[in-house]
Design an enzyme around this catalytic site. Sequence first.
Site, PDB file in Angstrom:
ATOM      1  N   GLU A   1      23.306  23.602 -22.071  1.00  0.00           N
ATOM      2  CA  GLU A   1      22.780  22.549 -22.943  1.00  0.00           C
ATOM      3  C   GLU A   1      22.375  23.116 -24.307  1.00  0.00           C
ATOM      4  O   GLU A   1      22.629  22.496 -25.348  1.00  0.00           O
ATOM      5  CB  GLU A   1      21.577  21.881 -22.261  1.00  0.00           C
ATOM      6  CG  GLU A   1      21.339  20.466 -22.724  1.00  0.00           C
ATOM      7  CD  GLU A   1      20.413  19.708 -21.779  1.00  0.00           C
ATOM      8  OE1 GLU A   1      20.878  18.784 -21.121  1.00  0.00           O
ATOM      9  OE2 GLU A   1      19.225  20.066 -21.694  1.00  0.00           O
TER      10      GLU A   1
ATOM     11  N   GLU B   1      25.466  23.646 -26.226  1.00  0.00           N
ATOM     12  CA  GLU B   1      25.986  22.365 -26.728  1.00  0.00           C
ATOM     13  C   GLU B   1      25.172  21.880 -27.932  1.00  0.00           C
ATOM     14  O   GLU B   1      25.733  21.417 -28.927  1.00  0.00           O
ATOM     15  CB  GLU B   1      25.949  21.314 -25.602  1.00  0.00           C
ATOM     16  CG  GLU B   1      26.540  19.982 -26.021  1.00  0.00           C
ATOM     17  CD  GLU B   1      26.435  18.902 -24.925  1.00  0.00           C
ATOM     18  OE1 GLU B   1      26.039  19.215 -23.800  1.00  0.00           O
ATOM     19  OE2 GLU B   1      26.757  17.742 -25.241  1.00  0.00           O
TER      20      GLU B   1
ATOM     21  N   CYS C   1      19.827  15.380 -17.508  1.00  0.00           N
ATOM     22  CA  CYS C   1      19.519  15.868 -16.147  1.00  0.00           C
ATOM     23  C   CYS C   1      19.133  14.758 -15.189  1.00  0.00           C
ATOM     24  O   CYS C   1      19.200  14.935 -13.980  1.00  0.00           O
ATOM     25  CB  CYS C   1      18.334  16.817 -16.171  1.00  0.00           C
ATOM     26  SG  CYS C   1      18.457  18.049 -17.392  1.00  0.00           S
TER      27      CYS C   1
ATOM     28  N   SER D   1      24.025  14.481 -23.755  1.00  0.00           N
ATOM     29  CA  SER D   1      24.661  15.768 -23.450  1.00  0.00           C
ATOM     30  C   SER D   1      25.700  15.574 -22.343  1.00  0.00           C
ATOM     31  O   SER D   1      25.499  14.780 -21.422  1.00  0.00           O
ATOM     32  CB  SER D   1      23.589  16.752 -22.974  1.00  0.00           C
ATOM     33  OG  SER D   1      24.195  17.835 -22.312  1.00  0.00           O
TER      34      SER D   1
ATOM     35  N   LYS E   1      19.234  10.666  -7.132  1.00  0.00           N
ATOM     36  CA  LYS E   1      20.180  11.758  -6.860  1.00  0.00           C
ATOM     37  C   LYS E   1      21.143  11.377  -5.740  1.00  0.00           C
ATOM     38  O   LYS E   1      22.246  11.906  -5.651  1.00  0.00           O
ATOM     39  CB  LYS E   1      19.426  13.033  -6.477  1.00  0.00           C
ATOM     40  CG  LYS E   1      18.634  13.637  -7.608  1.00  0.00           C
ATOM     41  CD  LYS E   1      19.518  14.403  -8.554  1.00  0.00           C
ATOM     42  CE  LYS E   1      18.740  14.927  -9.737  1.00  0.00           C
ATOM     43  NZ  LYS E   1      19.617  15.371 -10.824  1.00  0.00           N
TER      44      LYS E   1
ATOM     45  N   GLU F   1      23.732   9.626  -7.621  1.00  0.00           N
ATOM     46  CA  GLU F   1      24.468  10.545  -8.507  1.00  0.00           C
ATOM     47  C   GLU F   1      25.543  11.329  -7.771  1.00  0.00           C
ATOM     48  O   GLU F   1      26.659  11.469  -8.240  1.00  0.00           O
ATOM     49  CB  GLU F   1      23.488  11.518  -9.163  1.00  0.00           C
ATOM     50  CG  GLU F   1      24.157  12.490 -10.130  1.00  0.00           C
ATOM     51  CD  GLU F   1      23.208  13.563 -10.640  1.00  0.00           C
ATOM     52  OE1 GLU F   1      22.404  14.087  -9.840  1.00  0.00           O
ATOM     53  OE2 GLU F   1      23.271  13.893 -11.837  1.00  0.00           O
TER      54      GLU F   1
ATOM     55  N   GLU G   1      33.013  11.041 -10.667  1.00  0.00           N
ATOM     56  CA  GLU G   1      33.272  12.218 -11.509  1.00  0.00           C
ATOM     57  C   GLU G   1      32.820  13.528 -10.859  1.00  0.00           C
ATOM     58  O   GLU G   1      33.189  14.594 -11.317  1.00  0.00           O
ATOM     59  CB  GLU G   1      32.525  12.122 -12.853  1.00  0.00           C
ATOM     60  CG  GLU G   1      32.629  10.839 -13.614  1.00  0.00           C
ATOM     61  CD  GLU G   1      31.627   9.800 -13.141  1.00  0.00           C
ATOM     62  OE1 GLU G   1      32.063   8.890 -12.407  1.00  0.00           O
ATOM     63  OE2 GLU G   1      30.446   9.891 -13.470  1.00  0.00           O
TER      64      GLU G   1
ATOM     65  N   CYS H   1      10.078  14.547 -12.947  1.00  0.00           N
ATOM     66  CA  CYS H   1      10.497  14.633 -11.533  1.00  0.00           C
ATOM     67  C   CYS H   1       9.315  14.831 -10.581  1.00  0.00           C
ATOM     68  O   CYS H   1       9.414  14.481  -9.407  1.00  0.00           O
ATOM     69  CB  CYS H   1      11.477  15.776 -11.336  1.00  0.00           C
ATOM     70  SG  CYS H   1      12.857  15.706 -12.479  1.00  0.00           S
TER      71      CYS H   1
END
Length: 573
Positions: free
Chosen positions: A279, A282, A299, A319, A358, A361, A366, A503
Amino acid sequence: MVTAYIDGIKVTVPEGTTILQAAKQANIDIPTLCFLERLEPRGSCRVCVVEIEGEKRLSPSCKREIQDGMRIRTNSPRVREARRTIVELLISDHYEDCLSCVKNQECELLALARRLNISTVPFPKSEGSEAEIDETSLALIRDNRKCVLCGRCVRVCREIQTAHAIDFVGRGRDLRVSAWLDQGLGNVMCTNCGQCLQVCPVGAIYERSEIAQVWRAIESPDLFVVVQEAPSVRVGLAEALGLPPGTVVTGKMYAALKRLGFDAVCDTNFAADLTIVEEATELIDRVKNGGTLPMITSCCPGWIKFMEDNYPDLMDHVSTCKSPQQMFGAVAKTYFAKKRGIDPSKIVSVSIMPCTAKKFEKEREEMKDSGQRDVDFVLTTREIARMIQEAGIDFVNLPEEEADPDLGYYTGAGTIFGATGGVMEAALRTAYCYLTGKRPPKLEFEDVRGVEGVKSATININGLEIKVAVAHELGNARKVLDELREGKSPYTFIEIMACPGGCVGGGGQPSNFSLELRSKRAEGLYEDDLHSKERMSHENPAIQRLYSEFLGEPGSELAHKLLHTHYHSRTYS
Ligand code: FES
């Protein structure tokens, strides 16, 4: 100020104070159900009723403001009788499967029944029907048979998260909570953040459990089960297993997972370090080469779904880095498999997360860049605590153990990912080094710490002014995103986390909605960082080894293939 008497005790409080708040100040505990700090009082359950001298009707203390000269009784026979009847009616309408209910140790309805001395219910019991269970979501299950219509889930979704995924529908006896147009939670703008579950007083919303699948994988002799644990699990698990909030139990957690039978116990903190390296690379590339700015962190899968639902026009700002969970999965089934000589198709990748999103996710289309599904099963902190208890492990007295040296070694920067502002701070440490070739004069970026809804700071790196913002809770994220949409954003880099406190307050953590408690969990992570040998992600020797042995450079072609992703807008009919 107004002065009143509660149960004969004189209280003087500012005008506008509710009776409930005033009573608390006088150390009088009035029971509540629909009320929850930080949410607009709804005054619907009436469990908190009190008797006011001169008034015929009882009043809900959570909504009623105290007035000068009021004389209030919180525990009169009439009040006790009314509360008991209300709770008895709720129980009669509540589908009882207390033995197997996920909330059985912490059910607020059960606690109320005990407190109000209810031993029998004089009303006929509701049978409930399977049709009332919504299983359309990949992350959450809603069981309306247990819903007590307190509306906390509706209010947290609307007021704190501004997702508006659920609401009340129907009238009178048909009143119920449902996803938009009764389409099921999996078919609406639900971010899967699980804050509804955090505030539910009973077991009407819970995570889609994968405990059985994980036990099966562990028991299968052909499979090699790799486990990772997110940064904030090491504080959440402590609480779930009886230790004080903020206690960090990393070594005990590793030991418990080994005893459960996982073949390799690794750590998501390692992948958090990897995320920072990618990151920061980037970010610097975008700054130097005229890329889209501000760049926003990626994230948090709750935030990503929120963006895809509500702000797809801002997608280029996000990102392309996968979350640490998914980076870990991709590396486990490629680099780690190759290094250990294991057939990747035999690796089962399990993650322990503080997060319900999650679970959604890992199912994204992908997330198969390793050639397999990067992550196979996700367990919440609560689920792994249940497994540890089921196995009869004496967690508190476990001797500490180490994680796998390849995918388990981490720096302090990886740990603080679990708190709001942590990703930003970790990224700034590494970006500073990358841009200047020097360590930052101070590793702690205090301005981005704490639980303020939106925090901002200006960081000077060698004369380059980087203005950053950190938002937690999606309602706060909206403020930052609307500013960006209007072309008024002054920022270069923005961190967004869906859950209150980051989190540490995820939907998969032990249930509690208090920001104070979530801050204690964050303090534990900052302590862990402070005592870590390395505190900057790019200094992690295991990460350096991963690049030199496998990925090449940060941002390399292989790194992009395995560790980066893309997003898409979502439409609903
Ligand atoms: Fe006051 Fe429900 S707690 S009306």
